[in-house]
Design a protein around this motif. Structure first.
Motif, PDB file in Angstrom:
ATOM      1  N   MET A   1       0.938  -1.120  -0.158  1.00  0.00           N
ATOM      2  CA  MET A   1      -0.099  -0.205  -0.009  1.00  0.00           C
ATOM      3  C   MET A   1       1.041   1.319   0.190  1.00  0.00           C
ATOM      4  N   GLN A   2       0.634   2.193  -0.900  1.00  0.00           N
ATOM      5  CA  GLN A   2       1.392   3.377  -0.954  1.00  0.00           C
ATOM      6  C   GLN A   2       0.813   4.267   0.184  1.00  0.00           C
ATOM      7  N   THR A   3       2.002   5.150   0.581  1.00  0.00           N
ATOM      8  CA  THR A   3       1.774   5.932   1.668  1.00  0.00           C
ATOM      9  C   THR A   3       0.453   6.839   1.837  1.00  0.00           C
ATOM     10  N   VAL A   4       0.294   7.273   0.385  1.00  0.00           N
ATOM     11  CA  VAL A   4      -1.056   8.192   0.103  1.00  0.00           C
ATOM     12  C   VAL A   4      -2.146   7.526   0.647  1.00  0.00           C
ATOM     13  N   ASP A   5      -2.204   6.299   0.215  1.00  0.00           N
ATOM     14  CA  ASP A   5      -3.436   5.417   0.543  1.00  0.00           C
ATOM     15  C   ASP A   5      -3.885   5.123   1.815  1.00  0.00           C
ATOM     16  N   ILE A   6      -2.556   5.131   2.609  1.00  0.00           N
ATOM     17  CA  ILE A   6      -2.706   4.997   4.153  1.00  0.00           C
ATOM     18  C   ILE A   6      -3.127   6.054   4.534  1.00  0.00           C
ATOM     19  N   LEU A   7      -2.879   7.166   4.174  1.00  0.00           N
ATOM     20  CA  LEU A   7      -3.272   8.546   4.916  1.00  0.00           C
ATOM     21  C   LEU A   7      -4.851   8.770   4.404  1.00  0.00           C
ATOM     22  N   ARG A   8      -5.227   8.332   3.088  1.00  0.00           N
ATOM     23  CA  ARG A   8      -6.566   8.270   2.595  1.00  0.00           C
ATOM     24  C   ARG A   8      -7.403   7.597   3.615  1.00  0.00           C
ATOM     25  N   GLU A   9      -6.884   6.195   3.760  1.00  0.00           N
ATOM     26  CA  GLU A   9      -7.684   5.289   4.540  1.00  0.00           C
ATOM     27  C   GLU A   9      -7.999   5.940   6.086  1.00  0.00           C
ATOM     28  N   ALA A  10      -6.877   6.372   6.536  1.00  0.00           N
ATOM     29  CA  ALA A  10      -6.901   6.933   7.885  1.00  0.00           C
ATOM     30  C   ALA A  10      -8.099   8.342   7.799  1.00  0.00           C
ATOM     31  N   SER A  11      -8.088   8.895   6.739  1.00  0.00           N
ATOM     32  CA  SER A  11      -9.016   9.930   6.638  1.00  0.00           C
ATOM     33  C   SER A  11     -10.433   9.536   6.528  1.00  0.00           C
ATOM     34  N   ASN A  12     -10.515   8.731   5.893  1.00  0.00           N
ATOM     35  CA  ASN A  12     -11.944   8.047   5.620  1.00  0.00           C
ATOM     36  C   ASN A  12     -12.636   7.733   6.879  1.00  0.00           C
ATOM     37  N   ARG A  13     -11.669   6.949   7.825  1.00  0.00           N
ATOM     38  CA  ARG A  13     -12.060   6.287   8.995  1.00  0.00           C
ATOM     39  C   ARG A  13     -12.261   7.547   9.981  1.00  0.00           C
ATOM     40  N   ILE A  14     -11.747   8.695   9.953  1.00  0.00           N
ATOM     41  CA  ILE A  14     -12.075   9.786  10.781  1.00  0.00           C
ATOM     42  C   ILE A  14     -13.366  10.328  10.280  1.00  0.00           C
ATOM     43  N   PHE A  15     -13.553  10.429   9.068  1.00  0.00           N
ATOM     44  CA  PHE A  15     -14.828  11.005   8.579  1.00  0.00           C
ATOM     45  C   PHE A  15     -16.053  10.057   9.176  1.00  0.00           C
ATOM     46  N   GLU A  16     -15.896   8.786   9.121  1.00  0.00           N
ATOM     47  CA  GLU A  16     -17.005   7.817   9.542  1.00  0.00           C
ATOM     48  C   GLU A  16     -17.282   7.856  11.092  1.00  0.00           C
ATOM     49  N   ASN A  17     -16.170   8.217  11.752  1.00  0.00           N
ATOM     50  CA  ASN A  17     -16.296   8.317  13.465  1.00  0.00           C
ATOM     51  C   ASN A  17     -16.560   9.692  13.856  1.00  0.00           C
ATOM     52  N   VAL A  18     -16.562  10.746  13.084  1.00  0.00           N
ATOM     53  CA  VAL A  18     -17.004  12.124  13.439  1.00  0.00           C
ATOM     54  C   VAL A  18     -18.207  12.673  12.817  1.00  0.00           C
ATOM     55  N   LYS A  19     -18.589  12.165  11.922  1.00  0.00           N
ATOM     56  CA  LYS A  19     -19.464  12.758  10.851  1.00  0.00           C
ATOM     57  C   LYS A  19     -20.974  13.016  11.558  1.00  0.00           C
ATOM     58  N   ASN A  20     -21.279  12.116  12.599  1.00  0.00           N
ATOM     59  CA  ASN A  20     -22.402  12.303  13.365  1.00  0.00           C
ATOM     60  C   ASN A  20     -22.153  13.018  14.706  1.00  0.00           C
ATOM     61  N   LEU A  21     -21.028  13.320  15.050  1.00  0.00           N
ATOM     62  CA  LEU A  21     -20.493  13.637  16.223  1.00  0.00           C
ATOM     63  C   LEU A  21     -20.512  15.250  16.352  1.00  0.00           C
ATOM     64  N   ALA A  22     -20.200  16.093  15.262  1.00  0.00           N
ATOM     65  CA  ALA A  22     -19.970  17.570  15.089  1.00  0.00           C
ATOM     66  C   ALA A  22     -21.294  18.068  15.221  1.00  0.00           C
ATOM     67  N   GLY A  23     -21.198  19.206  15.994  1.00  0.00           N
ATOM     68  CA  GLY A  23     -22.535  20.152  16.430  1.00  0.00           C
ATOM     69  C   GLY A  23     -23.147  19.317  17.507  1.00  0.00           C
ATOM     70  N   THR A  24     -22.972  18.065  18.026  1.00  0.00           N
ATOM     71  CA  THR A  24     -23.716  17.550  19.233  1.00  0.00           C
ATOM     72  C   THR A  24     -23.043  18.056  20.411  1.00  0.00           C
ATOM     73  N   GLU A  25     -23.579  17.752  21.526  1.00  0.00           N
ATOM     74  CA  GLU A  25     -23.191  18.155  22.888  1.00  0.00           C
ATOM     75  C   GLU A  25     -21.940  17.104  23.350  1.00  0.00           C
ATOM     76  N   HIS A  26     -21.723  16.241  22.571  1.00  0.00           N
ATOM     77  CA  HIS A  26     -20.712  15.336  22.869  1.00  0.00           C
ATOM     78  C   HIS A  26     -19.527  15.551  22.053  1.00  0.00           C
ATOM     79  N   ALA A  27     -19.356  16.618  21.343  1.00  0.00           N
ATOM     80  CA  ALA A  27     -18.349  17.098  20.293  1.00  0.00           C
ATOM     81  C   ALA A  27     -17.385  17.780  21.292  1.00  0.00           C
TER      82      ALA A  27
END
Length: 266
Positions: A1-27
């Motif tokens: 796996m290329q380094t950029v692909d590792i960064l892209r996958e990490a970024s995708n995982r961030i999105f999945e884990n925070v997309k429903n968190l922003a703007g809530t009292e838990h953020a």
């Protein structure tokens, strides 16, 4: 796996884990002062943990330089540095303003100029900007370039949040001469917008920007053909220290750079 692909996958995982968190009292929450000097919020902690867990899962040998967690050594024989601002625009994220992002970059040495890969993900919608050295910049799967022709509306980005009175006076002529000025509250994503041609110049002369804020944008802007300079108009470079604070100017061409700088320095 290329380094950029590792960064892209990490970024995708961030999105999945925070997309429903922003703007809530838990953020929000107060987890003390992070390594970058700002208060760590829950959404910051969740996003950083996502990246660290993934890098450990794939046994990626590196040193992580995180905005909140500080320096985390994941190997005794690292390949280089992951420069991480897992949430850039934390205030927007906590309030639910849909303009915040993750910024991940990889550098082989202790210099901005050694960055080989960078990824910025708009965490409000999952759109991704990414680049690898000498391979161009991309928005999702479409190659992007800074704007080369005269726009219908000239858009000037200026960050003066917390600026000194002296700096405000220096940049005031820009406000007087241009109707369309912008600052959205997340420098990394604004640099990505610039690389895509949505802004014509983006200026931050406050000497406050941390390396984590600019690392991925540094490569994405350069690979998109943009000029990226320090406050003395020299090619931008800096070490990766937590003490480093920089100013920068990202310009689409020499013409607009000269125009804006003539206003600042008059």
């Amino acid at each position: 796996m290329q380094t950029v692909d590792i960064l892209r996958e990490a970024s995708n995982r961030i999105f999945e884990n925070v997309k429903n968190l922003a703007g809530t009292e838990h953020a929000a929450g107060d987890f003390g002062i992070g390594a970058g000097g700002d208060i760590s919020r829950n959404i910051d902690i969740v996003a950083e943990k996502t990246v660290l867990d993934y890098l450990k899962e794939i046994n990626f040998e590196c040193i992580v330089l995180g905005e909140e967690c500080g320096r985390v050594e994941l190997s005794d024989n690292p390949k280089g540095f992951i420069i991480m601002d897992a949430i850039d625009g934390s205030a927007n994220a906590v309030r639910g303003i849909p303009f915040f992002c993750s910024s991940l970059a990889f550098a082989t040495e202790n210099k901005l100029s050694s960055i080989t890969d960078g990824v910025i993900t708009n965490l409000a919608n999952g759109e991704m900007y990414w680049a690898s050295k000498n391979k161009g910049s991309f928005f999702n799967d479409q190659q992007i370039r800074v704007r080369s022709n005269d726009p219908i509306y000239k858009i000037v980005g200026v960050n003066i949040s917390g600026a000194s009175d002296n700096l405000v006076k220096r940049v005031l002529p820009i406000f007087e001469k241009h109707e369309h000025l912008r600052h959205f509250g997340a420098n990394a994503l604004e640099m990505a917008f610039f690389a895509r041609g949505l802004l014509d110049i983006f200026i931050d002369l406050r000497e406050k920007i941390r390396i984590q804020d600019i690392a991925a944008g540094y490569l994405i802007v350069r690979e998109a053909g943009g000029l990226l300079l320090d406050s003395d108009l020299n090619p931008l470079d800096a070490d990766l220290s937590y003490d480093t604070r920089i100013s920068f100017i990202a310009a689409s061409n020499q013409k607009i750079l000269d125009e804006i700088m003539s206003l600042i320095d008059q």
